[in-house]
Design a protein around this motif. Structure first.
Motif, PDB file in Angstrom:
ATOM      1  N   THR B  40     -30.318  27.089  14.599  1.00 13.08           N
ATOM      2  CA  THR B  40     -29.450  28.023  14.102  1.00 13.08           C
ATOM      3  C   THR B  40     -28.842  29.338  14.375  1.00 13.08           C
ATOM      4  O   THR B  40     -29.175  30.188  15.651  1.00 13.08           O
ATOM      5  N   SER B  41     -27.592  29.117  14.561  1.00 16.12           N
ATOM      6  CA  SER B  41     -26.533  30.170  15.082  1.00 16.12           C
ATOM      7  C   SER B  41     -26.457  31.579  14.723  1.00 16.12           C
ATOM      8  O   SER B  41     -26.292  31.543  13.740  1.00 16.12           O
ATOM      9  N   GLN B  43     -23.062  32.132  14.256  1.00 14.79           N
ATOM     10  CA  GLN B  43     -22.235  32.284  13.130  1.00 14.79           C
ATOM     11  C   GLN B  43     -22.578  31.798  12.580  1.00 14.79           C
ATOM     12  O   GLN B  43     -21.851  31.914  10.739  1.00 14.79           O
ATOM     13  N   MET B  44     -23.174  30.834  11.698  1.00 15.75           N
ATOM     14  CA  MET B  44     -24.405  30.105  10.419  1.00 15.75           C
ATOM     15  C   MET B  44     -24.753  31.391   9.257  1.00 15.75           C
ATOM     16  O   MET B  44     -24.483  31.256   8.442  1.00 15.75           O
ATOM     17  N   ALA B  46     -23.933  34.258   9.449  1.00 13.31           N
ATOM     18  CA  ALA B  46     -22.758  35.157   9.474  1.00 13.31           C
ATOM     19  C   ALA B  46     -21.060  34.623   8.397  1.00 13.31           C
ATOM     20  O   ALA B  46     -21.369  35.167   6.953  1.00 13.31           O
ATOM     21  N   ASP B  47     -21.720  33.020   8.169  1.00 14.33           N
ATOM     22  CA  ASP B  47     -21.738  32.258   7.430  1.00 14.33           C
ATOM     23  C   ASP B  47     -22.249  32.849   5.606  1.00 14.33           C
ATOM     24  O   ASP B  47     -21.060  32.703   4.961  1.00 14.33           O
ATOM     25  N   GLU B  48     -23.444  32.532   5.929  1.00 17.48           N
ATOM     26  CA  GLU B  48     -24.135  32.572   5.172  1.00 17.48           C
ATOM     27  C   GLU B  48     -23.946  33.690   3.925  1.00 17.48           C
ATOM     28  O   GLU B  48     -24.007  33.793   3.067  1.00 17.48           O
ATOM     29  N   GLY B  50     -20.891  35.366   4.919  1.00 19.09           N
ATOM     30  CA  GLY B  50     -19.399  35.597   4.414  1.00 19.09           C
ATOM     31  C   GLY B  50     -18.826  36.934   5.217  1.00 19.09           C
ATOM     32  O   GLY B  50     -18.425  37.182   4.422  1.00 19.09           O
ATOM     33  N   THR B  52     -18.752  37.829   9.281  1.00 22.60           N
ATOM     34  CA  THR B  52     -18.538  37.768  10.918  1.00 22.60           C
ATOM     35  C   THR B  52     -19.502  38.032  12.002  1.00 22.60           C
ATOM     36  O   THR B  52     -20.387  38.957  11.217  1.00 22.60           O
ATOM     37  N   LYS B  53     -19.705  37.803  13.070  1.00 24.86           N
ATOM     38  CA  LYS B  53     -20.483  37.707  13.753  1.00 24.86           C
ATOM     39  C   LYS B  53     -20.862  39.228  14.224  1.00 24.86           C
ATOM     40  O   LYS B  53     -21.722  39.691  13.761  1.00 24.86           O
TER      41      LYS B  53
END
Lengths: 195, 195
Positions: B40-41, B43-44, B46-48, B50, B52-53
């Motif tokens: 798990t990154s 980025q993932m 953050a995307d989840e 909605g 940013t990192k």
DNA sequence: GTCTATAGCTCGATAGAC
DNA sequence: GTCTATCGAGCTATAGAC
């Protein structure tokens, strides 16, 4: 009990693992157990073997193939203990021997057992994998006879989880192997009403 | 039974988790369960959510801190079920209620339970972690009384592993929650000789 | 508390010599 | 079967504006 002869395509290991591939699998298993599959890089595997990444890629084309090969090897180890147990003449004898083998396998390989098969990426594929289903089915039949339905499935899952999970559990971390074995076996037997 | 009051520093969650941190923990837990911690990154995550990192890094300075916070939250959930069980007046009642709570927790959160605490990176830290040891000690006392020695440790580990491991096990994959619960509870009880 | 932008690095994977 | 060298992508983490 007779060891059922299976066509080669159904066996876990089609028998074509070279020595170099075996070294990759062993190194990967160790690293997967310490850092998880996702936390292990090909560079780490190569370093562990004292070679370069390119040499590893010669044996397996992708990291996923390495993970699958490792899982396959673990599954083959489990199936070997089933084969061994089924050499017993009686069902009761085979059942007892399977339990002993499971406990020994879990204790000897505390650090690695289950780590691969528990990995999210691998575990998601497991229920649809033919080899995995075959091994689990054989275990279930040996442990519980032909007890049908969800009760049998859950009981089988609990026995497997109890043995391998307890061996890895932090609560058992301090215990030496002999003590752990001596505790696990009778408790597992009792769970199956063998005593 | 009285819920032992502990100094704030010994509690699992010192009580300072903001709402934003809670959302990060929830998203991370879900992703850890699906891809593992190492897979798990940020980025993932953050995307989840909605965002940013950088927004995630505002809540936790490193990925490791996120993993520890997630593990802490899981541990707190387990301790909450212990607190609840200890409100029962009798030991037998408390023990039964703890088992029910453990089964419910394992079934409701099949996909996520244990995945974090089983992760190699987290599990290596567990035996030395004070919170973890306290929770395990309380569980053991509730499940087995004051039965001492390695037998108690292994039995506790087996019960915990059997319940949470069976819930995640591929063999139980097809079963709906009610069926799984109905199978797990009596089997767990029997393992503890409650029936 | 969220964004853009970027540094600095490691990742998985490949090409091609030996 | 092993090496060097490299690609492009993705990684953790930070800087600085709003």
């Amino acid at each position: 009990m007779s060891t059922a002869e299976l066509p080669d395509t159904q066996r876990v290991n089609p028998g074509t693992a070279t020595a170099a591939q075996g070294r990759v699998i062993a190194a990967a298993l160790d690293l997967f157990a310490r850092h998880g599959v996702g936390g292990t890089s090909l560079q780490m595997i190569a370093d562990e073997l004292g070679v370069t990444k390119a040499a590893v890629y010669r044996q397996y084309k992708t990291k996923e193939q390495i993970a699958l090969a490792v899982a396959d090897a673990e599954l083959a180890r489990m199936e070997a203990t089933i084969d061994d147990a089924e050499e017993e003449q009686s069902w009761a004898g085979a059942r007892e021997r399977l339990l002993i083998n499971m406990v020994n396998l879990a204790v000897e390989r505390r650090q690695t057992v289950g780590v691969i098969l528990m990995d999210p990426g691998i575990a998601r594929l497991a229920p649809k994998n033919a080899s995995f289903r075959r091994v689990m089915g054989r275990m279930r039949r040996l442990l519980l006879g032909n007890e049908p339905g969800p009760d049998g499935a859950v009981r089988t899952a609990m026995v497997i989880a109890a043995i391998s999970g307890a061996a890895v559990h932090p609560l058992a971390f301090d215990l030496d192997d002999d003590t752990l074995r001596a505790q696990l076996l009778p408790l597992a037997k009792r769970f199956l009403d063998l005593t």
